[in-house]
Design a protein around this motif. Structure first.
Motif, PDB file in Angstrom:
ATOM      1  N   THR C  73       0.833  -1.207   0.000  1.00 52.65           N
ATOM      2  CA  THR C  73       0.000   0.000   0.000  1.00 52.65           C
ATOM      3  C   THR C  73       0.867   1.257   0.000  1.00 52.65           C
ATOM      4  OG1 THR C  73      -1.410  -1.288   1.465  1.00 52.65           O
ATOM      5  CG2 THR C  73      -2.033   1.020   1.121  1.00 52.65           C
ATOM      6  N   ALA C 305      -4.959   2.101  -3.307  1.00 53.51           N
ATOM      7  CA  ALA C 305      -5.853   0.942  -3.293  1.00 53.51           C
ATOM      8  C   ALA C 305      -5.474  -0.040  -4.402  1.00 53.51           C
ATOM      9  CB  ALA C 305      -7.301   1.391  -3.477  1.00 53.51           C
ATOM     10  N   ARG C 308      -2.633  -2.313  -3.315  1.00 55.33           N
ATOM     11  CA  ARG C 308      -3.019  -3.322  -2.318  1.00 55.33           C
ATOM     12  C   ARG C 308      -3.891  -4.409  -2.955  1.00 55.33           C
ATOM     13  NH1 ARG C 308      -5.038  -0.535   2.782  1.00 55.33           N
ATOM     14  NH2 ARG C 308      -7.113  -0.499   1.854  1.00 55.33           N
ATOM     15  N   LEU C 309      -4.787  -3.967  -3.798  1.00 58.85           N
ATOM     16  CA  LEU C 309      -5.704  -4.898  -4.460  1.00 58.85           C
ATOM     17  C   LEU C 309      -4.946  -5.893  -5.338  1.00 58.85           C
ATOM     18  CD1 LEU C 309      -8.592  -5.639  -5.134  1.00 58.85           C
ATOM     19  CD2 LEU C 309      -8.749  -3.644  -6.571  1.00 58.85           C
ATOM     20  N   THR C 416      -9.108   5.104   0.611  1.00 64.39           N
ATOM     21  CA  THR C 416      -8.354   3.977   0.048  1.00 64.39           C
ATOM     22  C   THR C 416      -9.124   2.676   0.294  1.00 64.39           C
ATOM     23  OG1 THR C 416      -6.288   5.155   0.494  1.00 64.39           O
ATOM     24  CG2 THR C 416      -6.111   2.802   0.056  1.00 64.39           C
ATOM     25  N   ASN C 417      -9.623   2.522   1.526  1.00 62.11           N
ATOM     26  CA  ASN C 417     -10.392   1.312   1.850  1.00 62.11           C
ATOM     27  C   ASN C 417     -11.659   1.207   1.012  1.00 62.11           C
ATOM     28  OD1 ASN C 417      -8.504   0.825   3.811  1.00 62.11           O
ATOM     29  ND2 ASN C 417      -9.760   1.570   5.502  1.00 62.11           N
ATOM     30  N   GLU C 420     -10.958   0.240  -2.589  1.00 60.95           N
ATOM     31  CA  GLU C 420     -10.635  -1.178  -2.739  1.00 60.95           C
ATOM     32  C   GLU C 420     -11.900  -2.030  -2.630  1.00 60.95           C
ATOM     33  OE1 GLU C 420      -7.757  -2.903   0.000  1.00 60.95           O
ATOM     34  OE2 GLU C 420      -8.375  -4.889  -0.715  1.00 60.95           O
ATOM     35  N   TRP C 424     -13.540  -4.432  -5.556  1.00 61.02           N
ATOM     36  CA  TRP C 424     -13.790  -5.876  -5.415  1.00 61.02           C
ATOM     37  C   TRP C 424     -15.196  -6.225  -5.875  1.00 61.02           C
ATOM     38  CZ3 TRP C 424     -10.438  -9.572  -5.136  1.00 61.02           C
ATOM     39  CH2 TRP C 424      -9.205  -9.400  -4.481  1.00 61.02           C
TER      40      TRP C 424
END
Lengths: 319, 135, 562
Positions: C73, C305, C308-309, C416-417, C420, C424
């Motif tokens: 991240t 994001a 991380r993804l 950011t959360n 992501e 998804w």
């Protein structure tokens, strides 16, 4: 020469601009529309009119493009009327079928016209059948009508076309249900498009099975064909079947069909005429508005109101 | 039954560029304003555009180009329209057309040139006000 | 390890409730907020104020960790810009190969560290400069490269073992890469030393950039051919730059850009695994390309994001073992569609902020647009300002002194959360449709993007969104005062003449031989790279090679979704 005469002559000589203008006039129901149709009508009846219907996503336009190409290879001239839905909210429409046949535009043997349904029910536009007449009079050997394809029961096409092709594709969900309701009866030929997909054979078998439930003795048993519009696979066979159907029509069925079509058109024309002239009279007298108010207030139901109104109107008409 | 004239518009994309965002937004805005809109798709030759306008008997043509080839392609399109007798069609253009080319484009018969930043309202208004009268 | 303990969070909650009842109402009474609701471009509702409550479920080690480590991240390198700055790569190309060669040498002299080639439309579509469709387009929006001869001129005097080159090319990527390899061979540079990138992301063409030559399946096959060939022979080459930039420019939101790009990435990993390669053999060479748009924090959140993804996908879905397979390396370009022809100097400010968010988002490479690009190809002076913008961010702003300076910001982490999470959701939805190709055939991406583009334009038209100089703060009689770069028609004439001369003078028997071989090879579904290299070396033209492939694969017809 009057404008109508001029246009008629243009249409008969196959002039593209005249054909296009004539269709616009009919579509807009412009003042000269009626005269125009009656002046070209004697020159119609030569083209073979094929209707294509079926749910959206079945690949109708792409298949039609391939069919037109095949007809062109056989030396036939082709007219296409492609109908798209009008938005009931805005009255606007996006006419997108043409895009799939766009390359045919510059072939002088092909004329393509997009048409919005303008909220006419049944998968075509009010002007479709007269637009077909224009193309017929203009000397097109084949006239193709593509219905809206919104997955509704688009059965109006039977009143326009001599051969009706219903297109289906595997993986469109439960449209077999939709096929059962209504469309089944109008199909002369079934096509399962996207034959390269798995389940294509199963879809074809499902349709066969439903057809077999209908064990009436008829001269024509609707065949179920498989095509792949993207590659053109199965298109010559489809055209062969359409031709077979046409020959059968020629032999006798045609007369019956023509009469049925003429009858339907006449009824339609009468309805249109009666409704518009009666309504006009009623509105003039103010009686109409009055009764609308009463219906709103629940003083009278619509059916009784209509009866009441028409009693007088019909008497007048008789007189 | 009454006469119902609808405005028919052709939104066309000549040239090799693929920036269709503007053309599509305009097509959609015109449709939502109650017009019947034909969108040609990308990379249409002048011949295809002119022939489509002819067969579809449109009132208005909108040309969208961002590739910089307007000086080559627009004259050809306008000539073909003339040759086919489509002199009563209103043609407007949009995309990236430098200010200094606008006069030249207008001389060809293109009635208006809309640059980036034009609102869809303005285009709708323009089209409504410039539908050619037909006799 | 949660970032705040339960007691702290409870107290913040209590305090926020108190603030909302005491301080806040007084302020709202005095002056209402400018809007009843605030949203970012992706349609996420933005809160008035973010607090530790928004990081309640975050675990520092699990969700952020350390730079250079899973889940990346905070960045793919441990020291980020304290070690090496990003590559300043300016996309350029116009006119003939000789014109662009001069611009390249100028840029290298000015401190650029990597080349980036813009091709003209005929080249991008696989047409030779003398094809009827090419008329009026040759050399206009990029450089015309129709044969190896042009590529030799383009790279003349540029040592291919010293620079890396990015080529924005998709359908014809195999041909252009083959030409590059051929020039490298002629310069005597060993193939393992050739460094650069081919965009080669054919999937996004079908719904974003729409420069498609072949139908989806053969297009993915060609993309995969390059990935496979590079894995085996060009270890320093990035075979594909999985691109969200065009998705964004076509009208997608930041969220859609993120989700659809990652999905294209998934598709290429799958198609390459089908060739029998192991994920850790090639995944580390996949690179990404994003846009940086106007909403400063939203963009930063998107970049973080994305990393991380991707790391999670590679580890969990594709069972990668090597940490480098989980890296998402990215190139960023500031957003062309945010540039306005009105008051063009304002574009310098927009570009600066977009560049800054790319850097705060941890990019490996950056292109900054020139302020005149809404009007024409960039002039030399405008390109210089754009490059200087990057240099100012790098050396004067101070943001390069530490790694991921915005980490821990309540707002940045919350966004950011959310980015992501929502990405998804899209990924699962596309999985359910059967993958990227079925989704393209259904028009799913196309519809999503067209809807967003329309919504964005409506917001501008209704002034719900202010664009400075366009729908507000406008100037009467706003005329552009800037100089415009024009490509003279003689460029086309000269290019066509030189191509036709080449076609006359080369060994045409050999050309035919190798094109026949290519046809065979395509029908047999072999990896086409070796034969294409052979073909360009025989001076077969781009258009001729494309034509052979078109006869085998057919041509793609656009699915139009408005």
């Amino acid at each position: 020469m009057t404008k109508v005469e001029e246009l008629t002559q243009g249409v008969l000589s196959g002039d593209v601009r005249s054909i296009a203008r004539a269709i616009t006039i009919i579509e807009n129901n412009a003042p000269e529309a009626k005269k125009l149709v009656s002046s070209i009508y004697p020159h119609t009846g030569k083209a073979h009119i094929i209707g294509f219907t079926g749910a959206g996503g079945a690949g109708k336009s792409t298949l039609i493009e391939k069919i037109v190409r095949e007809y062109r290879r056989n030396g036939k001239t082709v007219g296409v009327v492609a109908v798209d839905p009008t938005s009931p909210f805005t009255g606007g429409a996006f006419l997108g079928d043409r895009i799939r046949m766009q390359e045919l535009s510059t072939d002088p043997g092909v004329f393509i016209r997009s048409m919005a349904s303008r909220n006419y029910p049944g998968g075509i536009a009010r002007a479709t059948k007269d637009a077909v007449k224009v193309l017929d009079a203009a000397g097109k050997d084949i006239v193709i009508v593509e219905t809206v394809g919104a997955g509704q029961s688009e059965v109006e096409i039977i009143k326009v076309a001599q051969t009706v092709v219903v297109i289906h594709a595997p993986g469109l969900g439960d449209e077999i249900q939709a096929i059962k309701a209504g469309i089944m009866e109008i199909a002369d030929i079934f096509v399962v498009n996207k034959a390269d997909r798995e389940n294509a054979s199963k879809t074809a078998m499902d349709i066969q099975a439903i057809l077999q439930l209908n064990n009436k003795e008829t001269a024509w048993k609707p065949p179920v064909l498989k095509t792949a519009a993207l590659t053109g696979e199965g298109v010559p066979q489809l055209i062969e079947k359409i031709e077979e159907h046409r020959l059968l029509l020629e032999k006798g069925l045609k007369h019956k069909r023509s009469r049925e079509k003429a009858e339907a058109e006449l009824i339609e024309a009468i309805k249109e005429k009666v409704v518009s002239s009666v309504l006009e009279d009623l509105r003039k007298e103010g009686k109409f508005e009055q009764l609308v108010g009463k219906i709103v207030e629940r003083e009278i139901d619509p059916a009784t109101a209509a009866e009441k109104l028409l009693k007088k109107a019909l008497k007048d008409a008789e007189a | 039954m009454q006469t119902e004239r609808k405005i028919r518009v052709l939104i066309a994309k000549p040239g090799l560029d693929s920036h269709d965002r503007g053309a599509k937004v305009v097509a959609r805005a015109l449709r939502d304003a109650g017009m019947e809109v034909i969108y040609t798709g990308l990379r249409q030759t002048p011949e295809l555009i002119a022939e489509t306008a002819l067969q579809e008997d449109v009132d208005v043509i909108g040309l969208s180009i961002l590739s910089g080839a307007h000086k080559t392609l627009f004259p050809r399109i306008m000539n073909l329209l003339k040759k086919k007798g489509l002199t009563d069609v209103t043609v407007f253009a949009g995309g990236i057309i430098p200010e200094e080319d606008v006069a030249e484009m207008k001389k060809l018969g293109i009635k208006e040139v809309f640059g980036p930043g034009t609102t869809t309202e303005l285009i709708i208004k323009y089209v409504c006000e410039n539908v050619p009268k037909r006799t | 390890m949660t970032m705040f303990d339960e007691k702290e969070i409870k107290e913040v909650k209590r305090e926020r409730a108190r603030w909302e009842q005491t301080t806040l109402p007084n302020w709202l009474k005095q002056s209402r907020e400018r809007k009843s609701e605030f949203h970012n471009h992706s349609g996420m509702q933005i809160k008035r104020v973010y607090t530790p409550e928004d990081m309640e479920n975050m675990d520092y080690i699990r969700d952020l960790g350390f730079p250079g480590e899973y889940p990346f991240t905070r960045g793919v390198h441990a020291t980020m810009y304290r070690g090496r700055l990003w590559t300043m790569r300016m996309f350029s190309g116009f006119g003939t190969a000789a014109d662009t060669n001069r611009r390249f040498k100028y840029l290298l002299k000015e401190g650029e560290t990597g080349l980036s080639i813009a091709f003209d439309y005929p080249t991008i579509m696989g047409y030779d400069s003398d094809h009827p469709m090419a008329q009026g387009e040759v050399g206009i929006c990029g450089v015309a490269i129709a044969s190896l001869k042009d590529m030799e001129t383009l790279l003349d005097g540029i040592p291919l073992d010293k620079v890396t080159t990015s080529m924005t090319i998709n359908g014809p990527a195999p041909m252009l890469l083959a030409m590059y390899v051929a020039v490298g061979d002629k310069q005597g540079v060993p193939r393992e030393k050739l460094g650069g990138t081919t965009q080669n992301d054919n999937l996004k063409e079908f719904f974003a950039q729409k420069l498609c030559m072949f139908p989806p399946k053969p297009s993915v096959k060609l993309t995969t051919d390059i990935i496979e060939y590079c894995t085996r022979h060009l270890p320093r080459w990035n075979p594909v730059s999985i691109s969200g930039y065009h998705i964004r420019e076509a009208g997608a939101t930041a969220l859609q850009e993120l989700a659809f790009t990652i999905y294209d990435g998934i598709s290429y990993v799958e198609s390459t695994l089908e060739r029998g390669l192991k994920v850790d053999d090639f995944a580390y060479r996949l690179s990404f390309f994003f846009a940086s748009h106007n909403d400063f924090i939203e963009e930063i959140a998107k970049f973080r994001a994305a990393r991380r993804l991707w790391a999670k996908l590679m580890k969990e879905r594709f069972k990668a073992k090597s940490p480098r397979s989980m890296w998402m390396r990215m190139h960023v370009q500031t957003s062309g569609c945010t540039l306005t022809p009105q008051q063009p100097l304002n574009n310098i400010v927009r570009t600066t902020m977009q560049a800054l968010s790319a850097v705060l988002g941890g990019t490996q490479s950056l292109h900054t647009n020139s302020f005149d690009e809404a009007l024409c190809l960039p002039t030399e002076g405008a390109v210089r300002v754009a490059l200087r913008t990057q240099q100012i961010v790098a050396h004067e702003s101070g943001v390069t002194s530490t790694v991921d300076p915005l980490a821990g910001s309540y707002y940045v982490e919350a966004l950011t959360n959310e980015m992501e999470e929502k990405a998804w959701e899209y990924i699962h939805k596309i999985d359910d449709m059967g993958g990227a190709i079925p989704a393209i055939e259904k028009g799913f991406f196309q519809k999503e993007i067209a809807d967003s583009a329309y919504k964005y334009q409506r917001e501008i038209d209704e002034k719900k969104r202010v664009v400075v100089g366009v729908n507000d703060y406008t100037i009467e009689g706003d005329k552009c005062p800037i100089e415009i770069l024009r490509i003279e028609p003689k460029v086309e004439t000269a290019q066509v003449a030189s191509l036709q001369k080449l076609k006359r003078e080369r060994d045409n028997r050999k050309v035919k031989e190798v094109l026949d071989k290519l046809h065979d090879s395509a029908e047999k579904d072999e990896n086409l790279m070796p034969t294409i290299i052979e073909a360009v070396k025989a001076y077969a033209s781009l258009g001729e090679i494309t034509e052979v492939l078109r006869t085998v694969y057919g041509e793609y017809k656009e699915l139009i979704v408005i």
